[in-house]
Design an enzyme around this catalytic site. Structure first.
Site, short mmCIF file in Angstrom:
data_model
loop_
_atom_site.label_atom_id
_atom_site.label_comp_id
_atom_site.label_asym_id
_atom_site.label_seq_id
_atom_site.Cartn_x
_atom_site.Cartn_y
_atom_site.Cartn_z
N SER A 121 -149.45 75.57 101.35
CA SER A 121 -149.61 74.39 100.50
C SER A 121 -150.90 74.55 99.71
CB SER A 121 -149.70 73.14 101.37
OG SER A 121 -150.17 72.04 100.62
N TYR A 136 -153.06 68.64 109.01
CA TYR A 136 -152.09 69.26 108.10
C TYR A 136 -152.78 70.33 107.23
CZ TYR A 136 -148.76 69.94 104.32
OH TYR A 136 -147.91 70.51 103.40
P1 NAP Z 1 -138.95 67.86 103.83
O1 NAP Z 1 -138.24 67.41 102.62
O2 NAP Z 1 -139.51 66.84 104.78
O3 NAP Z 1 -137.98 68.87 104.64
C1 NAP Z 1 -138.39 69.39 105.87
C2 NAP Z 1 -137.31 70.29 106.43
O4 NAP Z 1 -137.79 70.82 107.68
C3 NAP Z 1 -136.01 69.56 106.72
O5 NAP Z 1 -134.94 70.44 106.56
C4 NAP Z 1 -136.15 69.17 108.20
O6 NAP Z 1 -134.87 68.98 108.76
C5 NAP Z 1 -136.89 70.42 108.74
N1 NAP Z 1 -137.70 70.14 109.92
C6 NAP Z 1 -138.60 69.14 110.08
N2 NAP Z 1 -139.11 69.17 111.31
C7 NAP Z 1 -138.51 70.20 111.96
C8 NAP Z 1 -138.59 70.72 113.28
N3 NAP Z 1 -139.39 70.17 114.20
N4 NAP Z 1 -137.84 71.80 113.61
C9 NAP Z 1 -137.00 72.35 112.69
N5 NAP Z 1 -136.88 71.90 111.42
C10 NAP Z 1 -137.62 70.83 111.07
O7 NAP Z 1 -140.21 68.80 103.46
P2 NAP Z 1 -140.51 69.66 102.12
O8 NAP Z 1 -141.29 68.80 101.19
O9 NAP Z 1 -139.29 70.33 101.63
O10 NAP Z 1 -141.55 70.70 102.73
C11 NAP Z 1 -141.18 72.04 103.05
C12 NAP Z 1 -142.46 72.84 103.25
O11 NAP Z 1 -143.24 72.79 102.06
C13 NAP Z 1 -143.36 72.33 104.39
O12 NAP Z 1 -143.91 73.42 105.08
C14 NAP Z 1 -144.45 71.57 103.65
O13 NAP Z 1 -145.66 71.54 104.38
C15 NAP Z 1 -144.57 72.41 102.39
N6 NAP Z 1 -145.16 71.68 101.25
C16 NAP Z 1 -144.56 70.54 100.77
C17 NAP Z 1 -145.14 69.87 99.70
C18 NAP Z 1 -144.55 68.61 99.11
O14 NAP Z 1 -145.24 67.94 98.29
N7 NAP Z 1 -143.31 68.24 99.41
C19 NAP Z 1 -146.33 70.35 99.14
C20 NAP Z 1 -146.91 71.50 99.67
C21 NAP Z 1 -146.31 72.16 100.72
P3 NAP Z 1 -134.66 68.07 110.10
O15 NAP Z 1 -135.39 66.79 109.88
O16 NAP Z 1 -133.18 67.93 110.26
O17 NAP Z 1 -135.26 68.88 111.20
#
Ligand code: NAP
Length: 278
Positions: free
Chosen positions: A146, A159
């Site tokens: 991130s 985080y």
């Molecule tokens: P998201 O929409 O919340 O999706 C998270 C995914 O991970 C879902 O498929 C969820 O499915 C799965 N997950 C959550 N907890 C889990 C667990 N304990 N075991 C297995 N799977 C799990 O998140 P996102 O925004 O796409 O983020 C994806 C990545 O990008 C993360 O690493 C995040 O830190 C990074 N990131 C995001 C942003 C942002 O602004 N969105 C910015 C920078 C970095 P289930 O709930 O069914 O498990």
């Protein structure tokens, strides 16, 4: 693409494949002709997406329900891949979580869960599959960090620290795997329009005008894969912010980050207060 070729296609495993950035990676890899192992906790959203990709893209899919915060879950995922005699060519460590608020007020188990998912599961899966990739002299590991990795973040202390770990770890692996045939890439998205912010209590990223779409993050990643760099920061605004803050004296950076985070907290409190009044 023709489904008759699906048995000869390479396999990629994507964690957090069911929504957000992970879903966008899953769709893109399928479109590029990869068979996919989809991993997340809830099985139904994975099944729905997998069925869609099999029909639309003619790829093979396997869905695995796993809570990667649980000790032993990564090993079980690895053993299941082995049991099915699949040789993984790609791994996307995408699943991640966070929580908003003062570290001292957050329940300790929640903070440890963030470390378990963002750090421990990522390290375990990388170690388990990297060995096989090195033996095959080919492979691709994409770790989702991130833009929060470039500075400490009050109110998101654990985080941001986990993402600093991911970036440091992945760049070290990039160096260690040079010339082995395994490509390692660290991806730093900035704010991205997913439900992550709402789930973490950080606000709705989907309504932020500066946030990227998950597809833009995936596009930046695929572009970076054509080059040799260790890290890609997705989005020109995020790249510029990081470039500027790297030049600031560290105390100034801490002061500005603190100011920004306190302003963000105050305005999100005001927003939720206004919503409650409606
Ligand atoms: P998201 O929409 O919340 O999706 C998270 C995914 O991970 C879902 O498929 C969820 O499915 C799965 N997950 C959550 N907890 C889990 C667990 N304990 N075991 C297995 N799977 C799990 O998140 P996102 O925004 O796409 O983020 C994806 C990545 O990008 C993360 O690493 C995040 O830190 C990074 N990131 C995001 C942003 C942002 O602004 N969105 C910015 C920078 C970095 P289930 O709930 O069914 O498990």
């Amino acid at each position: 693409m023709n489904s008759s070729h699906s048995s000869t296609r390479p396999w990629v495993l994507i964690t957090g494949a069911s929504r957000g950035i992970g879903e966008a990676f899953t769709r893109r890899f399928a479109h590029e002709g990869w068979n996919i192992v989809l991993v997340a906790r809830l099985i139904e959203p994975l099944r729905t997406l997998a069925r869609h990709l099999e029909t639309e893209e003619g790829v093979k899919t396997i869905v695995m329900a796993a809570d990667l915060t649980e000790h032993g879950a990564s090993e079980q995922v690895y053993q299941e891949v082995k049991r099915r005699e699949i040789t993984l060519r790609g791994l996307v460590n995408n699943a991640g979580c966070g929580v908003d608020g003062l570290f001292a007020r957050a329940p300790l188990p929640r903070s440890l869960e963030i470390i378990d998912l963002n750090v421990r599961a990522l390290v375990e899966l990388t170690r388990l599959f990297l060995g096989d990739m090195l033996s095959e002299k080919q492979g691709l590991i994409i770790n989702i960090s991130s833009s929060a990795c470039f500075q400490p973040l009050p109110f998101n202390a654990v985080y941001a620290a986990t993402k600093a770990f991911v970036t440091s770890f992945t760049e070290a692996l990039w160096l260690e795997t040079k010339g082995t045939g395994v490509r390692v890439l660290n991806v730093c998205p900035g704010l991205t329009k997913t439900d992550f912010g709402i789930r973490a209590g950080m606000g709705d990223f989907k309504s932020d005008p500066f946030a990227e779409t998950p597809e833009q993050v995936v596009e930046s990643t695929f572009r970076a894969l054509k080059k040799t760099q260790p890290t890609v920061i997705s989005g020109w605004n995020n790249r510029w912010r990081v470039r500027i803050q790297c030049r600031l004296p560290h105390r100034w950076l801490l002061f500005l980050v603190d100011l920004y985070q306190r302003f963000r907290k105050r305005s999100s409190k005001r927003e939720s207060g206004a919503k409650n009044e409606v």
